[in-house]
Design a protein around this motif. Structure first.
Motif, PDB file in Angstrom:
ATOM      1  N   ALA A  77     -52.655 -29.858 -14.771  1.00  0.00           N
ATOM      2  CA  ALA A  77     -51.419 -30.127 -15.501  1.00  0.00           C
ATOM      3  C   ALA A  77     -50.477 -28.953 -15.335  1.00  0.00           C
ATOM      4  O   ALA A  77     -50.544 -28.230 -14.350  1.00  0.00           O
ATOM      5  CB  ALA A  77     -51.747 -30.340 -16.973  1.00  0.00           C
ATOM      6  N   ASP A  78     -49.632 -28.774 -16.280  1.00  0.00           N
ATOM      7  CA  ASP A  78     -48.721 -27.643 -16.244  1.00  0.00           C
ATOM      8  C   ASP A  78     -49.335 -26.500 -17.019  1.00  0.00           C
ATOM      9  O   ASP A  78     -48.768 -25.988 -17.965  1.00  0.00           O
ATOM     10  CB  ASP A  78     -47.375 -28.063 -16.875  1.00  0.00           C
ATOM     11  N   ASP A  79     -50.514 -26.112 -16.586  1.00  0.00           N
ATOM     12  CA  ASP A  79     -51.250 -25.090 -17.327  1.00  0.00           C
ATOM     13  C   ASP A  79     -51.882 -24.123 -16.346  1.00  0.00           C
ATOM     14  O   ASP A  79     -53.072 -24.195 -16.063  1.00  0.00           O
ATOM     15  CB  ASP A  79     -52.310 -25.776 -18.200  1.00  0.00           C
ATOM     16  N   LEU A  80     -51.051 -23.227 -15.850  1.00  0.00           N
ATOM     17  CA  LEU A  80     -51.514 -22.286 -14.833  1.00  0.00           C
ATOM     18  C   LEU A  80     -52.713 -21.489 -15.337  1.00  0.00           C
ATOM     19  O   LEU A  80     -53.749 -21.402 -14.680  1.00  0.00           O
ATOM     20  CB  LEU A  80     -50.372 -21.339 -14.453  1.00  0.00           C
ATOM     21  N   ARG A  81     -52.575 -20.917 -16.524  1.00  0.00           N
ATOM     22  CA  ARG A  81     -53.638 -20.089 -17.074  1.00  0.00           C
ATOM     23  C   ARG A  81     -54.948 -20.879 -17.195  1.00  0.00           C
ATOM     24  O   ARG A  81     -56.014 -20.437 -16.763  1.00  0.00           O
ATOM     25  CB  ARG A  81     -53.215 -19.569 -18.441  1.00  0.00           C
ATOM     26  N   GLY A  82     -54.861 -22.074 -17.768  1.00  0.00           N
ATOM     27  CA  GLY A  82     -56.064 -22.887 -17.933  1.00  0.00           C
ATOM     28  C   GLY A  82     -56.679 -23.272 -16.592  1.00  0.00           C
ATOM     29  O   GLY A  82     -57.901 -23.253 -16.431  1.00  0.00           O
ATOM     30  N   ARG A 138     -51.621 -21.859  -5.044  1.00  0.00           N
ATOM     31  CA  ARG A 138     -50.754 -22.555  -4.086  1.00  0.00           C
ATOM     32  C   ARG A 138     -50.100 -23.775  -4.710  1.00  0.00           C
ATOM     33  O   ARG A 138     -48.952 -24.091  -4.427  1.00  0.00           O
ATOM     34  CB  ARG A 138     -51.588 -22.990  -2.879  1.00  0.00           C
ATOM     35  N   TYR A 139     -50.868 -24.445  -5.541  1.00  0.00           N
ATOM     36  CA  TYR A 139     -50.364 -25.647  -6.197  1.00  0.00           C
ATOM     37  C   TYR A 139     -49.117 -25.315  -7.027  1.00  0.00           C
ATOM     38  O   TYR A 139     -48.080 -25.974  -6.917  1.00  0.00           O
ATOM     39  CB  TYR A 139     -51.469 -26.231  -7.069  1.00  0.00           C
ATOM     40  N   TYR A 140     -49.232 -24.260  -7.816  1.00  0.00           N
ATOM     41  CA  TYR A 140     -48.100 -23.918  -8.678  1.00  0.00           C
ATOM     42  C   TYR A 140     -46.950 -23.308  -7.894  1.00  0.00           C
ATOM     43  O   TYR A 140     -45.783 -23.475  -8.267  1.00  0.00           O
ATOM     44  CB  TYR A 140     -48.554 -22.978  -9.803  1.00  0.00           C
ATOM     45  N   ALA A 141     -47.276 -22.632  -6.812  1.00  0.00           N
ATOM     46  CA  ALA A 141     -46.204 -22.093  -5.977  1.00  0.00           C
ATOM     47  C   ALA A 141     -45.423 -23.228  -5.325  1.00  0.00           C
ATOM     48  O   ALA A 141     -44.191 -23.214  -5.267  1.00  0.00           O
ATOM     49  CB  ALA A 141     -46.800 -21.171  -4.917  1.00  0.00           C
ATOM     50  N   ALA A 142     -46.148 -24.243  -4.856  1.00  0.00           N
ATOM     51  CA  ALA A 142     -45.498 -25.373  -4.200  1.00  0.00           C
ATOM     52  C   ALA A 142     -44.576 -26.107  -5.165  1.00  0.00           C
ATOM     53  O   ALA A 142     -43.575 -26.704  -4.754  1.00  0.00           O
ATOM     54  CB  ALA A 142     -46.553 -26.328  -3.639  1.00  0.00           C
ATOM     55  N   ARG A 143     -44.882 -26.054  -6.439  1.00  0.00           N
ATOM     56  CA  ARG A 143     -44.045 -26.750  -7.412  1.00  0.00           C
ATOM     57  C   ARG A 143     -42.938 -25.861  -7.969  1.00  0.00           C
ATOM     58  O   ARG A 143     -42.271 -26.226  -8.938  1.00  0.00           O
ATOM     59  CB  ARG A 143     -44.908 -27.227  -8.570  1.00  0.00           C
ATOM     60  N   GLY A 144     -42.830 -24.677  -7.408  1.00  0.00           N
ATOM     61  CA  GLY A 144     -41.733 -23.825  -7.831  1.00  0.00           C
ATOM     62  C   GLY A 144     -41.988 -23.018  -9.086  1.00  0.00           C
ATOM     63  O   GLY A 144     -41.081 -22.377  -9.610  1.00  0.00           O
ATOM     64  N   HIS A 145     -43.231 -23.021  -9.563  1.00  0.00           N
ATOM     65  CA  HIS A 145     -43.508 -22.244 -10.760  1.00  0.00           C
ATOM     66  C   HIS A 145     -43.878 -20.805 -10.458  1.00  0.00           C
ATOM     67  O   HIS A 145     -43.938 -19.975 -11.354  1.00  0.00           O
ATOM     68  CB  HIS A 145     -44.639 -22.892 -11.564  1.00  0.00           C
ATOM     69  N   LEU A 146     -44.206 -20.535  -9.213  1.00  0.00           N
ATOM     70  CA  LEU A 146     -44.559 -19.173  -8.819  1.00  0.00           C
ATOM     71  C   LEU A 146     -43.811 -18.815  -7.543  1.00  0.00           C
ATOM     72  O   LEU A 146     -43.512 -19.699  -6.728  1.00  0.00           O
ATOM     73  CB  LEU A 146     -46.065 -19.066  -8.541  1.00  0.00           C
ATOM     74  N   ASP A 147     -43.544 -17.535  -7.397  1.00  0.00           N
ATOM     75  CA  ASP A 147     -42.931 -17.062  -6.159  1.00  0.00           C
ATOM     76  C   ASP A 147     -43.994 -17.037  -5.057  1.00  0.00           C
ATOM     77  O   ASP A 147     -44.951 -16.278  -5.146  1.00  0.00           O
ATOM     78  CB  ASP A 147     -42.383 -15.653  -6.391  1.00  0.00           C
ATOM     79  N   VAL A 183     -58.108 -13.440 -15.971  1.00  0.00           N
ATOM     80  CA  VAL A 183     -56.875 -14.174 -15.689  1.00  0.00           C
ATOM     81  C   VAL A 183     -55.682 -13.491 -16.344  1.00  0.00           C
ATOM     82  O   VAL A 183     -54.654 -13.259 -15.693  1.00  0.00           O
ATOM     83  CB  VAL A 183     -57.013 -15.637 -16.170  1.00  0.00           C
ATOM     84  N   ASP A 184     -55.824 -13.135 -17.595  1.00  0.00           N
ATOM     85  CA  ASP A 184     -54.693 -12.579 -18.344  1.00  0.00           C
ATOM     86  C   ASP A 184     -54.313 -11.178 -17.881  1.00  0.00           C
ATOM     87  O   ASP A 184     -53.136 -10.845 -17.799  1.00  0.00           O
ATOM     88  CB  ASP A 184     -55.041 -12.523 -19.843  1.00  0.00           C
ATOM     89  N   GLN A 185     -55.333 -10.382 -17.619  1.00  0.00           N
ATOM     90  CA  GLN A 185     -55.065  -8.966 -17.380  1.00  0.00           C
ATOM     91  C   GLN A 185     -54.925  -8.610 -15.906  1.00  0.00           C
ATOM     92  O   GLN A 185     -54.430  -7.534 -15.578  1.00  0.00           O
ATOM     93  CB  GLN A 185     -56.184  -8.114 -18.005  1.00  0.00           C
ATOM     94  N   ALA A 186     -55.365  -9.494 -15.017  1.00  0.00           N
ATOM     95  CA  ALA A 186     -55.310  -9.128 -13.606  1.00  0.00           C
ATOM     96  C   ALA A 186     -54.540 -10.143 -12.763  1.00  0.00           C
ATOM     97  O   ALA A 186     -53.629  -9.774 -12.015  1.00  0.00           O
ATOM     98  CB  ALA A 186     -56.725  -8.957 -13.052  1.00  0.00           C
ATOM     99  N   ILE A 187     -54.884 -11.416 -12.874  1.00  0.00           N
ATOM    100  CA  ILE A 187     -54.241 -12.390 -11.988  1.00  0.00           C
ATOM    101  C   ILE A 187     -52.799 -12.664 -12.406  1.00  0.00           C
ATOM    102  O   ILE A 187     -51.879 -12.570 -11.594  1.00  0.00           O
ATOM    103  CB  ILE A 187     -55.038 -13.712 -11.939  1.00  0.00           C
TER     104      ILE A 187
END
Lengths: 200, 200
Positions: A77-82, A138-147, A183-187
DNA sequence: TGATTAAGATACGTGGCCGTATCTTAAGTG
DNA sequence: CACTTAAGATACGGCCACGTATCTTAATCA
């Protein structure tokens, strides 16, 4: 002469032997893997092993070859962190499989048995189709949510590397809380989210 | 009877044996470490080994015990990035030592030989006094250049973890450029510097 | 120098794995 | 139900590491 009432044949027997060689590897290690040991554990005759394979390593290669890689995480979904946490959790779960134990044993002795390591990458890692977190990023980058420029090889490795390091230090894979911390502190900081100041 | 004109004794001999066991470990692996192999490589008699040690693992433990850990990096100037790179470079250099190879072999078989792994942590890792990058990060945090709250166990492990992962994947330690990438793309963002937008 | 200490050389029986050969017999096949 | 195929059982000589015993001899010490 009459010790077995029943008798396995063909693929049935081969599957038992594949299980046996992975179990034997986990127990005695790559250096002490032996035809007699595999035969004992598979409850078959040494003869039957030599009919198919020439060495313990051949048996092992075959067993690895046979492993069907599990599926790769699909971002939900729209939940990068999860999604990142779930990807790492899948990695952790794979860690507990016999193939993972075999992989660890082989990589640990890569210098001594390069053919095994090469086969491992071909049959298992490449066949799995890439890293766990990379798929998500890659998924989130392709959708424009990440550079997309931020998703470098180094960044794609952060999660897997920290899971690996933790497993090595603690002799146990990280808990869910620890995965979240990774995830929170490094990625997330590396892809422009945080640590403290949100990137958008 | 007369094969040796000269004859080593005491600490002199022990040192040779320590070298030999590390070399033997690197070559044949932990599972195939053997008294005869060590004796051959050290050019001594099996008898001399048994006079001091009861098993190949004992010899190895003694050899590890003997290793004097190298010094930890000392942050130099007002150059966080450079100090981090230098800290990782020291890690990479340690990687090439015989002790490091021994450490890798032991950790790879930790499940099978837990006493060895425990001894390794005591004698080598703990004695070294902590992680490489952690020293640097703490230094800058103490001087008010970094937020101490950001220096978590996870963040302190990022650099070492990525070096480890790279070594595992590429079967060679990272180059200086790759170390720089690790610092720029993973460590600095995690402590609030970057990736693209500078934190101060 | 002469006595003491510790390393080198060698040999031995034991046991495990090697790879192969032989024979019996259960499982599949027409 | 014969018949063919392949697995099980066993035995063998060879090699290597084991752990120990014995003897020689170099290095060190008083």
């Amino acid at each position: 002469m009459t010790k077995q009432a029943t008798r396995r044949r063909g693929d049935d027997l081969v599957r038992s032997i594949h299980e046996a060689v992975l179990a034997e590897l986990a127990e005695v290690g790559l250096g002490r893997l032996t035809m007699e040991g595999i035969a004992r554990r598979a409850r078959t005759a040494k003869t039957s092993l030599y009919r198919r394979w020439a060495s313990p390593h051949d048996v092992l290669l075959d067993a690895i070859h046979d492993e069907h890689p599990q599926e790769v995480p699909s971002p939900s979904a729209d939940d990068l962190r999860g999604d990142l946490i779930r990807a790492l959790r899948q990695l952790v779960e794979w860690t507990r499989s016999p193939t993972a134990a075999a992989a660890a044993a082989i990589l640990g002795e890569r210098k001594r048995y390069p053919e095994l390591a090469a086969a491992l990458y071909e049959r298992v890692f490449d066949a799995r189709g890439g890293r766990f977190t990379l798929t998500v990023l890659r998924y989130y980058a392709a959708r424009g949510h990440l550079d997309p420029a931020l998703i470098t090889p180094v960044v794609a490795d952060i999660g897997e590397a920290l899971v690996l390091k933790h497993s090595l230090d603690a002799d146990a894979p990280p808990s869910d809380e620890q995965l979240a911390a990774i995830v929170d502190q490094a990625i997330l900081p590396a892809v422009g989210r945080g640590p403290q100041r949100a990137a958008r």
